[in-house]
Design an enzyme around this catalytic site. Structure first.
Site, PDB file in Angstrom:
ATOM      1  N   THR A   1     -11.157  24.786  22.121  1.00 12.47           N
ATOM      2  CA  THR A   1     -10.081  24.907  21.485  1.00 12.47           C
ATOM      3  C   THR A   1      -8.789  24.084  22.253  1.00 12.47           C
ATOM      4  OG1 THR A   1     -10.483  27.004  20.178  1.00 12.47           O
ATOM      5  CG2 THR A   1      -7.981  26.264  20.165  1.00 12.47           C
TER       6      THR A   1
ATOM      7  N   LEU B   1      -7.056  30.629  24.628  1.00  7.83           N
ATOM      8  CA  LEU B   1      -7.745  29.791  23.771  1.00  7.83           C
ATOM      9  C   LEU B   1      -8.948  29.511  24.157  1.00  7.83           C
ATOM     10  CD1 LEU B   1      -4.959  26.899  22.913  1.00  7.83           C
ATOM     11  CD2 LEU B   1      -5.638  29.051  21.557  1.00  7.83           C
ATOM     12  N   ASP B   2     -10.145  29.553  23.670  1.00  6.71           N
ATOM     13  CA  ASP B   2     -11.451  29.454  23.889  1.00  6.71           C
ATOM     14  C   ASP B   2     -11.575  28.171  24.665  1.00  6.71           C
ATOM     15  OD1 ASP B   2     -12.300  27.712  22.072  1.00  6.71           O
ATOM     16  OD2 ASP B   2     -12.720  29.615  20.798  1.00  6.71           O
ATOM     17  N   ALA B   3     -12.512  27.838  25.283  1.00  4.87           N
ATOM     18  CA  ALA B   3     -12.661  26.382  26.067  1.00  4.87           C
ATOM     19  C   ALA B   3     -12.568  25.159  25.229  1.00  4.87           C
ATOM     20  CB  ALA B   3     -14.197  26.616  26.907  1.00  4.87           C
TER      21      ALA B   3
END
Length: 230
Positions: free
Chosen positions: A103, A99-101
């Site tokens: 999210t 998950l990107d930072a």
């Protein structure tokens, strides 16, 4: 499993160091010195390191309710915060997918590399569900475009399901099996929407229900069996 993996799973050392001590002749398997790190051994084998028997620990399976600001990696060379730090385990846990930072939500971590590779392989079509908060109400026309599939530079993306949440028109639930990078943000961005908030609420049937942001729990045996059976 490989002898090097067997030793790493015992907690004695990391796999790279395990390879070194095996090649140096410090390890015996069933009474004989073994210098091949790729030697296949059963979990019931007698593996001795400098007179002490080592045995692999049970794999760990964890679900974390990831907060914003943490990177989905085991470590970060720039010193940024990672999801592994939130768990603080001595085991070598690594995330199943990313998950990107910014999210939030469900991310699974495990010591079981074989299961992680299986779940992340595109052929298994693991379904993820996201709750999306947009900067403006989603127009009915755009809702239908997304449901039919959005054309992106790397191909057309069609969600498994999309539905509105609440009456404001800015909150949407999206289910999809694609694992492409930042796919939710790119899908809505292609139609002129900015994603203000993004939370993954389900991954392969595992939810973050009952977990505060930043909290985690071990998966139950039934949950692990279900993942192994996918």
């Amino acid at each position: 499993m490989y002898l090097s993996v067997y030793i790493a799973r015992s907690g004695l050392c990391a796999r790279r160091k395990a390879i070194a001590i095996i090649k140096a002749g410090f390890v015996k398997v069933n009474g004989k010195t073994e210098k091949n790190p790729a030697r296949q051994v059963e979990e019931t084998a007698e593996v001795i390191f400098r007179g002490r028997r080592v045995t692999p620990r049970e794999h760990q399976y964890v679900v974390l309710n990831k907060p914003s600001g943490y990177f989905s990696s085991c470590s970060d060379e720039c010193g940024r915060k990672t999801v592994v730090e939130l768990i603080g385990s001595r085991e070598r846990l690594f995330p199943m997918g990313r998950l990107d930072a910014t999210t939030e939500g469900v991310i699974l971590l495990t010591t079981d590399g074989a299961l992680a590779q299986k779940l992340l392989h595109p052929k298994h079509d693991i379904t993820k569900e996201y709750h999306v908060e947009l900067d403006k109400p989603l127009h009915e026309k755009d809702f239908e475009i997304i449901r039919s599939g959005v054309d992106l530079p790397d191909g057309k993306i069609k969600p498994d399901e999309i539905r509105m949440l609440g009456k404001k028109g800015t909150n949407v639930s999206v289910k999809l099996s694609s694992g492409k990078n930042r796919i939710i943000r790119r899908m809505f961005g292609a139609l002129g929407y900015h994603v203000h908030g993004l939370e993954r609420v389900k991954f392969a049937g595992i939810t973050n229900r009952g977990l505060a942001r930043g909290a985690w729990r071990k998966l139950t045996r039934s949950e692990v069996k279900r993942l192994q059976g996918l």
